[in-house]
Design a protein around this motif. Sequence first.
Motif, PDB file in Angstrom:
ATOM      1  N   HIS A 113      26.207  55.071  90.662  1.00 28.56           N
ATOM      2  CA  HIS A 113      25.661  53.730  89.592  1.00 28.56           C
ATOM      3  C   HIS A 113      26.630  52.947  89.641  1.00 28.56           C
ATOM      4  N   PHE A 114      26.360  52.238  90.405  1.00 31.45           N
ATOM      5  CA  PHE A 114      26.779  50.323  90.385  1.00 31.45           C
ATOM      6  C   PHE A 114      26.377  49.609  89.934  1.00 31.45           C
ATOM      7  N   ALA A 115      25.522  50.321  88.968  1.00 32.10           N
ATOM      8  CA  ALA A 115      25.337  49.030  87.301  1.00 32.10           C
ATOM      9  C   ALA A 115      26.172  49.536  86.116  1.00 32.10           C
ATOM     10  N   HIS A 116      27.180  50.993  86.338  1.00 29.77           N
ATOM     11  CA  HIS A 116      27.701  50.828  85.367  1.00 29.77           C
ATOM     12  C   HIS A 116      28.951  49.950  84.977  1.00 29.77           C
ATOM     13  N   GLY A 117      28.925  49.167  85.044  1.00 26.98           N
ATOM     14  CA  GLY A 117      29.553  48.397  85.146  1.00 26.98           C
ATOM     15  C   GLY A 117      28.918  47.226  84.055  1.00 26.98           C
ATOM     16  N   ALA A 118      27.517  46.951  84.512  1.00 22.79           N
ATOM     17  CA  ALA A 118      26.972  46.232  83.665  1.00 22.79           C
ATOM     18  C   ALA A 118      26.327  46.828  82.800  1.00 22.79           C
ATOM     19  N   SER A 119      26.606  48.498  82.328  1.00 25.85           N
ATOM     20  CA  SER A 119      25.711  49.105  80.770  1.00 25.85           C
ATOM     21  C   SER A 119      27.375  48.799  79.819  1.00 25.85           C
ATOM     22  N   PHE A 120      28.923  48.581  80.889  1.00 25.56           N
ATOM     23  CA  PHE A 120      30.326  48.142  79.889  1.00 25.56           C
ATOM     24  C   PHE A 120      29.582  46.804  79.329  1.00 25.56           C
ATOM     25  N   ALA A 121      29.074  45.870  79.844  1.00 27.91           N
ATOM     26  CA  ALA A 121      29.128  43.964  80.005  1.00 27.91           C
ATOM     27  C   ALA A 121      28.657  44.282  78.816  1.00 27.91           C
ATOM     28  N   ILE A 122      27.358  44.843  78.580  1.00 24.52           N
ATOM     29  CA  ILE A 122      25.474  45.046  77.949  1.00 24.52           C
ATOM     30  C   ILE A 122      26.104  45.238  76.636  1.00 24.52           C
ATOM     31  N   SER A 123      27.161  46.388  76.792  1.00 21.22           N
ATOM     32  CA  SER A 123      27.358  46.725  75.584  1.00 21.22           C
ATOM     33  C   SER A 123      29.275  46.012  74.857  1.00 21.22           C
ATOM     34  N   ALA A 124      29.672  45.735  75.700  1.00 17.89           N
ATOM     35  CA  ALA A 124      30.542  44.872  75.022  1.00 17.89           C
ATOM     36  C   ALA A 124      30.169  43.843  74.368  1.00 17.89           C
ATOM     37  N   TYR A 125      29.218  43.440  74.880  1.00 14.54           N
ATOM     38  CA  TYR A 125      28.979  42.034  74.756  1.00 14.54           C
ATOM     39  C   TYR A 125      27.636  42.059  73.517  1.00 14.54           C
ATOM     40  N   VAL A 126      27.023  42.698  73.301  1.00 18.16           N
ATOM     41  CA  VAL A 126      25.777  43.913  72.375  1.00 18.16           C
ATOM     42  C   VAL A 126      27.246  43.638  70.789  1.00 18.16           C
ATOM     43  N   PHE A 127      28.073  44.921  71.429  1.00 19.68           N
ATOM     44  CA  PHE A 127      29.467  45.084  70.038  1.00 19.68           C
ATOM     45  C   PHE A 127      29.598  43.144  69.619  1.00 19.68           C
ATOM     46  N   TYR A 128      30.129  42.020  70.274  1.00 21.45           N
ATOM     47  CA  TYR A 128      30.734  40.703  70.111  1.00 21.45           C
ATOM     48  C   TYR A 128      29.674  40.490  69.308  1.00 21.45           C
ATOM     49  N   TYR A 129      28.385  40.184  69.621  1.00 21.32           N
ATOM     50  CA  TYR A 129      26.832  39.481  69.480  1.00 21.32           C
ATOM     51  C   TYR A 129      26.799  39.626  67.969  1.00 21.32           C
ATOM     52  N   LEU A 130      26.717  41.101  67.750  1.00 18.29           N
ATOM     53  CA  LEU A 130      26.547  41.083  66.621  1.00 18.29           C
ATOM     54  C   LEU A 130      27.806  41.567  65.191  1.00 18.29           C
ATOM     55  N   TYR A 131      28.697  41.658  65.559  1.00 17.31           N
ATOM     56  CA  TYR A 131      30.325  41.903  64.858  1.00 17.31           C
ATOM     57  C   TYR A 131      30.814  40.652  64.647  1.00 17.31           C
TER      58      TYR A 131
END
Lengths: 292, 290
Positions: free
Chosen positions: B35-53
């Motif tokens: 799952h090479f897009a695992h890094g993408a999962s990481f980035a998505i959750s980090a940016y969602v958190f950043y944007y909301l918080y």
Amino acid sequence: MIAYLVNLATLVCINAVLAVTLNFIMGYAGIFSLAHAVFFGIGAYVAAFIALRWTDSLLLQLPAAMLIAGVISAALALPALRVRGDYFVAASLGFQVLAATVFSEWKSVTGGIGGLVGIPPASIAGHAFTDPLQFLGLAGVTLALVVVLTTAIVHSSFGRSLKAIRDSESAALAFGKNVALIKTLSVFYSTAICAVAGVLYADYLSFINVESFTIDASTLFMAMVIVGGIGTVWGPIVGAVLLTLLPAALTYLPFLPRTEIGSVQQMIYGLAMVMLMIFKPDGLMGAKQREA
Amino acid sequence: MLLIQLIINGIQVGALYGLTAVGFSLIFGATKIFHFAHGASFAISAYVFYYLYAVLLVWWPIAILAACIVVVLFGVALDRYVYGPIQSTDGSFFTIFVGSFGVAVVIQNLIGTVFGRGFISVPSVLSRSVELLPGLYVAPTAGIAVVTAVVCFVALQLFLGRTNIGIALRALSESPALVRTFGLNPKAVSTCAFALGSLLVVPAAVLTSMTSGLNAAIGGRVMLISVAATIVGGVGSLRGAACAGLLLGVAENLALWRFDPQWSEAVTFLILFAFIVLRPSGFFGRVVTS
């Protein structure tokens, strides 16, 4: 306008050489390298280094670049002999990251992030290729030679051994093929010719820096091979033409801010890769091969 | 003192690497999808958190919850709409790799376009360092990282060992055919693997956004580390992936003792390279050279 088209055509030729050599190890040897830009970079830096310090003679730059890239290709051949598939992709990815660090940190040779400026145009036997049209001719002839040579190798007994190893390593071994030697030689050939593209690139642009040799470049080259059709003669060339012209075409879209063109381009080929894998894993040129 | 400081930093980073790598390893073990897009999962959750918080100033538990939901949806959608169709026509490693890699490229550039390519970080009191001993600075996030990693890992082991879904996940990695024989749907189990594996990146993503910060290219880095930790630890071994993640984190930080920070990634690669050449099966794994 003519100058613009000549420039694009030259870049297409250089990228096509890269795609053809990458396709050689990906399509026929089953070695999926994400480190092709490293050898492109080695070729470019060696050419620039020689041109800036000693001579602009292409006949000297080419063998030096090919030899150095070929020797360093051992770093790629070694993991390729031990593991296959995903593991090798991971190893090559790591190698690419390491090489990009070396390119940007080894300032005395590579000029660091700033790169090398003012590389003199290449010359053969005293004739300098200063005219862009002549340089296009040089790049075109190189591309033609590389395609002919690569196709000849693929159809030779060496190429058949290579495909045998790709399809079943143990079967090839059982037939008495020297798997390690064949793999090492194929990586050597691919990277040495890749360095030729690097030499042309450095001599053509007269400016190089690490940005052209990062993971993004390796991804682009891999996308060219995949979009065009892996393991075909014309696939990588078609892929190189399409993906080199894509950013040029995007500049004609007025609503796109110029700073975003790079991203939009990567998004398009990323999406193209996903869609192709879902609907047509053989690539654009793959179907023709199937009919034959 | 510098050495102790580096080791502590290394453990903090390594705990988060381990957690991300375990998620990757779980998905790979159960579904055989790299799952090479695992890094993408990481980035998505980090940016969602950043944007909301940090931008919308949402209360932090809600921001984390939202990050969890989005990343699970992303993982499951990938499994359903990208890997699923590819596997049903042509399941070769290469097509899956290219599809996954293509997704990673798209997400990285999407994030770069939306949030910019510069470094961002979430301000938090938790990342403010306290001087424990003279010259030794530790932030609360270090403790949180280690505790979260241990809790998540223990919870995961209990889940895999005790619950029916967990047992089904382990069964899927052993033999998909048998899973079907027992009346379970391998696709549903694979969806669970993706949901769980993706969920495991959230703690690491949130803590990283507070400590070392984020940029659009972080997905690629996380991917490299997860893949490296999985291979070094031995494919299919969650324990191996966790240990290897820790090892890589510590090694990367210890490298700072003698080298410039630009070289820390090179250390990860050298360890990976040494393992691939000398011991492709990793710490705990079986040899997979096929």
